[in-house]
Enzyme design. Structure first.
Site, PDB file in Angstrom:
ATOM      1  N   SER A 162      49.699  41.795  44.122  1.00  0.00           N
ATOM      2  CA  SER A 162      49.512  40.523  43.425  1.00  0.00           C
ATOM      3  C   SER A 162      48.034  40.258  43.105  1.00  0.00           C
ATOM      4  O   SER A 162      47.424  40.997  42.346  1.00  0.00           O
ATOM      5  CB  SER A 162      50.117  39.400  44.274  1.00  0.00           C
ATOM      6  OG  SER A 162      50.214  38.207  43.545  1.00  0.00           O
ATOM      7  N   ASP A 173      39.443  48.739  34.940  1.00  0.00           N
ATOM      8  CA  ASP A 173      39.458  48.753  33.481  1.00  0.00           C
ATOM      9  C   ASP A 173      38.058  48.647  32.887  1.00  0.00           C
ATOM     10  O   ASP A 173      37.772  49.222  31.835  1.00  0.00           O
ATOM     11  CB  ASP A 173      40.325  47.614  32.941  1.00  0.00           C
ATOM     12  CG  ASP A 173      41.814  47.943  33.014  1.00  0.00           C
ATOM     13  OD1 ASP A 173      42.157  49.026  33.520  1.00  0.00           O
ATOM     14  OD2 ASP A 173      42.630  47.117  32.562  1.00  0.00           O
ATOM     15  N   LYS A 187      53.009  44.107  41.945  1.00  0.00           N
ATOM     16  CA  LYS A 187      53.588  42.759  41.853  1.00  0.00           C
ATOM     17  C   LYS A 187      52.745  41.945  40.882  1.00  0.00           C
ATOM     18  O   LYS A 187      51.646  41.508  41.234  1.00  0.00           O
ATOM     19  CB  LYS A 187      53.636  42.084  43.217  1.00  0.00           C
ATOM     20  CG  LYS A 187      54.291  40.702  43.187  1.00  0.00           C
ATOM     21  CD  LYS A 187      54.313  40.068  44.564  1.00  0.00           C
ATOM     22  CE  LYS A 187      55.045  38.729  44.545  1.00  0.00           C
ATOM     23  NZ  LYS A 187      54.380  37.724  43.683  1.00  0.00           N
TER      24      LYS A 187
END
Length: 411
Positions: A162, A173, A187
């Site tokens: 999460s 990224d 999640k």
């Protein structure tokens, strides 16, 4: 022995805990038996809130290399705790950082965004939220004009979930950090709570989270059951780890053009299995604890100096030479175990697993003297393959982050 006059013999630890807990400001009366001398003591404790920091520890792994334990989830104070830890580590000469998100179950979204913002420059995308019809679509960018530029490696494992996946995905990224460990849980659902009658509620999935490159964090569980989803394939912490699976989603690119994939959590840049225990090593846990308990209470002849004389020193800075296991102490442990048939452990097994025994003994002794948080350093600094790999690739993380800062050449 007793809580408010009620005998606790034979009760489970959960029952004892619930009996001790109560309204803030009220008093609970405990009757204790001291392990060191079997002395009975009565203690009155005024109940209060127990602090639960999301960063229990932060310290230097080696000169220049800091480590921050962020394994307990994201609560209201996580970002403030992180900034405080960074300030203290920089003051100690930190030039690179290992951020530990292993076992972090997530928590408040805003704190995950602010944690990522600490390391990402103004305008860099942190997270995108997309719903089915566009009503819940949203994006979050960094608003930090002076981010921390310390070279960074982030540790994740199969229980990283999460909010912690949001942080790891954003760092990966933007090539702000290298990710080490195992593929995370996967999640990435936005859930709305709809109140129902009688105090019930319906949790309705209304959107999904995507990393800056457009990767879906949520893994596919359409072909599995409820048990499979929450046990992540039924993998136990003590079983050999399966090979890290590549997410099956669409390929995306990081800022420097590295390929990353969505639809199955965050995959590490460097896959490293965790520290594991063999069945024979697990057999040595109880003997190690039993011996350490006698040792810290001063009941092992010739090693009375190991006796813990006062309360736990929670603020102790553990040093490499603190409470090391000498040859003589190992021999005493060996005699202690082999002379007790209840342990059913042979001398040959102890000799084969000596390094494991010494590490486990030191962990138990440090726990008694300085508390569990400090004791965790015993494993992290000496026998954690994921941490060791993180330290090894910090120069690579530094080069990657520098590359991401260079102006992009337009094709």
């Amino acid at each position: 022995m007793e809580v408010d006059g009620v005998k606790m013999a034979g009760k489970s630890s959960l029952e004892v805990r619930d009996k001790i807990r109560g309204p803030r400001g009220s008093v609970v009366k405990l009757t204790l038996e001291r392990s060191v001398d079997k002395r009975i003591q009565k203690v009155d404790i005024t109940r209060d809130a127990v602090p639960q920091p999301s960063i229990p520890d932060a310290y230097m792994l080696k000169p220049g290399v800091g480590y921050i334990d962020m394994t307990r989830g994201f609560n209201y104070t996580t970002t403030d705790e992180l900034l405080d830890s960074l300030e203290r580590l920089h003051a100690k000469g930190m030039t690179s950082l290992v951020l530990d998100l292993r076992n972090n179950p997530g928590g408040f979204l805003d704190q995950a965004i602010h944690v990522a913002e600490v390391f990402l420059k103004n305008g860099q995308l942190i997270l995108t939220q997309k719903g089915r019809n566009g009503f819940r679509d949203n994006s979050y960018e960094s608003r930090n004009n002076s981010p921390d530029s310390t070279p960074l490696v982030i540790l994740i494992n199969q229980y990283t979930a999460s909010a912690s996946e949001i942080v790891a995905g954003a760092m990966q990224d933007h090539d702000r950090a290298l990710i080490v460990g195992e593929t995370s849980f996967g999640k990435g659902l936005v859930q709305s709570i709809i109140p129902l009658e009688y105090g019930a509620g319906l949790t309705l999935t209304s959107a999904k989270y995507y990393t800056p490159s457009g990767r879906l964090i949520q893994r596919d569980y359409s072909n599995g059951g409820f048990y499979d989803y929450y046990t992540h394939g039924g993998i136990s912490r003590t079983e050999p780890k399966r090979e890290t699976e590549k997410p099956s989603g669409q390929e995306k690119k990081t800022d420097t053009g590295r390929a990353v994939f969505g639809g199955g959590g965050i995959s590490p840049d460097e896959s490293v299995n965790p520290r594991m225990m063999s069945p024979s090593q697990r057999r040595l846990l109880n003997p190690s604890f039993a011996f350490a308990r006698e040792l810290v209470n001063g009941r092992i002849r010739g090693f009375e100096s190991y006796k813990v004389q006062s309360g736990i020193d929670f603020h102790h800075e553990l040093q490499p030479e603190d409470l090391k296991i000498s040859d003589a102490l190992f021999k005493s442990f060996r005699d202690f175990v082999t002379n007790d048939p209840a342990f059913k452990v042979s001398a040959s097994l102890l000799d084969r697993e000596r390094s494991f025994v010494e590490l486990q003994l030191r962990f138990n002794i440090v726990t008694a003297a300085f508390g569990r948080v400090v004791a965790d350093r015993v494993f992290i600094t000496t026998d954690d393959p994921q941490v060791a790999k993180a330290v090894d690739i910090l120069p690579k993380a530094r080069d990657l982050a520098m590359g991401a800062l260079r102006p992009k050449v337009q094709p």
